[in-house]
Design a protein around this motif. Structure first.
Motif, mmCIF file in Angstrom:
data_model
loop_
_atom_site.group_PDB
_atom_site.id
_atom_site.type_symbol
_atom_site.label_atom_id
_atom_site.label_comp_id
_atom_site.label_asym_id
_atom_site.label_seq_id
_atom_site.Cartn_x
_atom_site.Cartn_y
_atom_site.Cartn_z
ATOM 1 N N MET A 1 -1.545 -2.964 5.280
ATOM 2 C CA MET A 1 -2.613 -2.759 6.145
ATOM 3 C C MET A 1 -3.260 -4.197 7.359
ATOM 4 S SD MET A 1 -3.131 0.460 6.130
ATOM 5 C CE MET A 1 -2.281 0.508 5.297
ATOM 6 N N TYR B 1 2.221 11.508 1.092
ATOM 7 C CA TYR B 1 2.167 12.889 1.779
ATOM 8 C C TYR B 1 2.837 14.492 1.600
ATOM 9 C CZ TYR B 1 -0.745 9.700 4.880
ATOM 10 O OH TYR B 1 -1.384 8.524 4.896
ATOM 11 N N LYS C 1 -2.834 7.909 -2.748
ATOM 12 C CA LYS C 1 -2.626 5.964 -2.159
ATOM 13 C C LYS C 1 -2.667 5.172 -3.475
ATOM 14 C CE LYS C 1 -7.295 4.879 -0.511
ATOM 15 N NZ LYS C 1 -7.135 5.141 0.446
ATOM 16 N N PHE D 1 2.193 5.345 -0.384
ATOM 17 C CA PHE D 1 0.768 6.986 -0.061
ATOM 18 C C PHE D 1 1.674 7.595 -0.380
ATOM 19 C CE2 PHE D 1 -2.571 5.164 1.989
ATOM 20 C CZ PHE D 1 -2.423 4.113 2.724
ATOM 21 N N THR E 1 -11.049 2.346 4.882
ATOM 22 C CA THR E 1 -10.230 2.320 4.150
ATOM 23 C C THR E 1 -8.921 2.769 5.097
ATOM 24 O OG1 THR E 1 -9.921 5.359 4.768
ATOM 25 C CG2 THR E 1 -11.803 4.504 4.015
ATOM 26 N N ASP E 2 -7.719 2.555 3.414
ATOM 27 C CA ASP E 2 -6.449 2.186 4.269
ATOM 28 C C ASP E 2 -5.375 3.850 4.716
ATOM 29 O OD1 ASP E 2 -7.004 0.391 1.808
ATOM 30 O OD2 ASP E 2 -6.801 -0.141 3.937
ATOM 31 N N THR E 3 -6.179 5.013 5.095
ATOM 32 C CA THR E 3 -5.688 6.184 4.608
ATOM 33 C C THR E 3 -5.498 6.518 6.129
ATOM 34 O OG1 THR E 3 -6.268 7.069 2.491
ATOM 35 C CG2 THR E 3 -5.486 8.901 4.240
ATOM 36 N N GLN E 4 -4.354 7.083 6.971
ATOM 37 C CA GLN E 4 -4.415 7.699 7.901
ATOM 38 C C GLN E 4 -4.049 9.133 7.375
ATOM 39 O OE1 GLN E 4 -0.576 5.841 9.814
ATOM 40 N NE2 GLN E 4 -0.950 3.953 9.456
ATOM 41 N N TYR F 1 1.400 -0.686 -0.033
ATOM 42 C CA TYR F 1 0.248 0.007 -0.311
ATOM 43 C C TYR F 1 1.074 0.963 0.025
ATOM 44 C CZ TYR F 1 -4.170 -3.144 1.487
ATOM 45 O OH TYR F 1 -4.864 -3.828 1.798
ATOM 46 N N PHE G 1 -2.532 14.075 3.735
ATOM 47 C CA PHE G 1 -2.367 12.949 2.626
ATOM 48 C C PHE G 1 -2.616 13.622 0.679
ATOM 49 C CE2 PHE G 1 -3.472 8.758 0.938
ATOM 50 C CZ PHE G 1 -4.450 8.885 -0.327
#
Lengths: 114, 113
Positions: A96, A36, A49, A34, B99-102, A32, A46
């Motif tokens: 996750m 930022y 993703k 991301f 969801t996977d977003t922090q 996963y 954010f």
């Protein structure tokens, strides 16, 4: 062990030009990924993703990122940079199923000049 | 738009003192995290928390650290006896189940003198 590398400490771009901030990762299984952004004296915001699906993901403020599994990369891109894009950008990888902790790269300082 | 909040924004303490950093995660989120960022360095994971217990912790998170969700809204990080090297920006984050977003708070800058 998971890891993320951002090979450039700083990227300098002229306003209006395209920008790329590079990120490569190492993780077992499906990552996963991301991005930022951190503005001075602010928290992490954010941007976008990649979990699954299309390799090109679109995010906030006109940013997009391309997932490349063979090169284990997840580069951040924008077609036309703005001075207001100047900030610190962090790439992160997570899994996750394991509680969701994020492993961050060391950050890339983006400077966009008029 | 809901956001994660943290208090105080800046905490100055003497070495050896206890500090408590407070966070209010987004209300429907179930997973909570603490990270820290030493000046000029990358963001490092400290601990994750779910269902009123620690899910995972890093090597940094030793016996001097503890986390708690004392009520339905706050999530705290306690450092029992601060050291000079604890000086850093501490970020709280939270995420939903689906969801996977922090989402991160603005941070607390801890200065240990």
């Amino acid at each position: 062990a998971q890891s993320v590398a951002q090979p450039e400490d700083q990227v300098n771009v002229a306003e209006g030009n395209p920008l790329t901030v590079k990120c490569t990762y190492s993780v077992s299984g499906n990552p996963y990924l991301f991005w930022y952004v951190q503005y001075p004296n602010r928290g992490l915001q954010f941007l976008l993703k990649y979990i699954t699906g299309d390799n090109l993901v679109k995010g906030s403020y006109g940013f997009e990122a391309e997932f490349n599994k063979s090169q284990t990369s997840f580069h951040l891109k924008k077609p036309s940079a703005l001075v207001s894009d100047s900030a610190l950008y962090f790439c992160a990888v997570g899994r996750m199923r394991q509680g969701g902790k994020l492993i961050f790269g060391q950050g890339t300082e983006l400077s966009v000049k008029p | 738009e809901p956001e994660v909040t943290q208090t105080p924004s800046h905490q100055v303490t003497q070495m050896g003192q206890e500090v408590i950093l407070r966070c209010v995660p987004i209300s429907n989120h179930l997973y909570f995290y603490w990270y820290r960022q030493i000046l000029g360095q990358k963001v490092e994971f400290l601990v994750s928390f779910y269902n009123n217990e620690i899910s995972e912790k890093s090597e940094i998170f030793d016996d001097q650290f503890s986390v708690e969700r004392p009520d339905g809204s706050n999530f705290t990080l306690k450092i029992r006896s601060t050291k000079l090297e604890d000086s850093a920006m501490y970020f709280c984050a939270s995420r939903e189940r689906v969801t996977d977003t922090q989402y991160f708070g603005p941070g607390t800058r801890l200065t240990v003198l």
